[in-house]
Design an enzyme around this catalytic site. Structure first.
Site, mmCIF file in Angstrom:
data_model
loop_
_atom_site.group_PDB
_atom_site.id
_atom_site.type_symbol
_atom_site.label_atom_id
_atom_site.label_comp_id
_atom_site.label_asym_id
_atom_site.label_seq_id
_atom_site.Cartn_x
_atom_site.Cartn_y
_atom_site.Cartn_z
ATOM 1 N N GLU A 124 40.392 42.410 44.719
ATOM 2 C CA GLU A 124 41.221 42.099 45.876
ATOM 3 C C GLU A 124 41.639 43.387 46.598
ATOM 4 O OE1 GLU A 124 41.036 39.191 46.689
ATOM 5 O OE2 GLU A 124 41.846 37.713 45.298
ATOM 6 N N ASP A 159 32.152 37.264 37.725
ATOM 7 C CA ASP A 159 33.549 36.983 37.388
ATOM 8 C C ASP A 159 33.739 35.619 36.733
ATOM 9 O OD1 ASP A 159 32.846 35.687 39.750
ATOM 10 O OD2 ASP A 159 34.149 36.904 41.000
ATOM 11 N N ASN A 215 39.237 38.065 52.827
ATOM 12 C CA ASN A 215 40.077 39.272 52.822
ATOM 13 C C ASN A 215 39.277 40.525 52.455
ATOM 14 O OD1 ASN A 215 39.598 38.910 50.128
ATOM 15 N ND2 ASN A 215 41.737 38.666 49.516
#
Ligand code: F6R
Length: 261
Positions: free
Chosen positions: A143, A67, A136
């Site tokens: 995400e 990324d 998370n």
């Protein structure tokens, strides 16, 4: 999923480095998928040491990073291009032309995302993908609740990720809110995945990734579908695992060729 529990982050990173080094020795022209962040820093230091002291050769290796932040040029000290150069590439004998990181400054980001996928295919696909784990449950910048079949695309960073990563930017408002990331589908296409996660803040995400249901709300749980995923955790990040005795049993009873140390 192969789950390996080590005492601490240091021994976990040394193990991860051995796995990668073995791959590079067996296939000198391999394609490595790489990650940034705090987790792989010690692993990169060990690869640099192996290059210096043991002649580990990266001259034919190709890399693709997971990324990059949107809007940060390669010269920005928080760009992942900068990170990789400073923490790995400039210390080993890799050809810079063989190192690929999405261009977060591309005029047409959609085209850049599609071209990145094409570059991976043209290189023959990723042999081994190194991953960290977000608190998370994210991998890359995928995400929670994103598609488990996604390809390289522009993603909006979650509030949790902004909170976790903004300290190095000085403030939350200075941190980009968007990134280009390989998708979960892209990651699952790698022939092998190696995820590292250490420390108490990762315990809940580790438990959900390994023992939770396969669910987009924990993107890393998609690794349960991968035919060859290895997860290295330490005592702290593995503290919420219910079946740690089972993982230790499997680890202790591996055949000699299945061991890494
Ligand atoms: C980095 C990346 C992220 C990190 C994750 C963990 O290229 O894709 O998924 O691996 O956010 O970050 P650290 O290692 O800083 O805890």
């Amino acid at each position: 999923m192969e789950v390996i529990i080590r005492k601490d982050a240091d021994t976990g990173c040394l193990l991860g480095a051995r796995i990668i080094a073995r791959y590079v020795r067996e296939k000198p022209n391999c394609v490595l998928g790489l990650a940034t962040g705090r987790t792989p820093l010690r692993l990169y230091q060990e690869l640099i040491r192996m290059h210096r002291d043991e002649g580990l050769d990266f001259s034919r290796v190709t890399t693709f990073n997971l990324d990059e932040y949107v809007g940060l040029p390669a010269t920005h000290d928080q760009s992942y291009r900068y990170f990789m150069r400073e923490n790995l590439f400039r210390h080993i004998n890799i050809d810079p032309a063989n190192t690929h990181i999405p261009d977060g400054t591309a005029a047409d980001l959609h085209t850049e995302c599609r071209a990145y996928e094409e570059r991976i295919i043209a290189a023959g696909g990723i042999d081994l993908q190194l991953l960290g784990l977000g608190r998370n449950g994210h991998i890359g910048f995928n995400e929670p609740s994103g598609s488990l079949r996604s390809r390289t695309w522009i993603k909006i960073l979650s509030e949790q990720t902004l909170q976790d990563n903004s300290d190095v930017f000085g403030s939350r408002s200075a941190m980009p809110r968007h990134a280009i990331t390989m998708g979960i589908g892209t990651i699952l296409d790698a022939r092998r995945c190696l995820l590292l996660a250490f420390g108490p803040p990762k315990a809940r995400a580790v438990e959900r990734m390994i023992e939770g249901p396969l669910a987009a709300i924990c993107p890393a749980s998609a690794l349960q579908l991968h035919p060859r995923a290895t997860v290295v955790v330490d005592e702290a990040s593995g503290s919420a695992l219910q079946f740690s005795d089972h993982y230790r049993w499997i680890d202790a009873n591996k055949l000699p060729w299945q061991r890494y140390d």
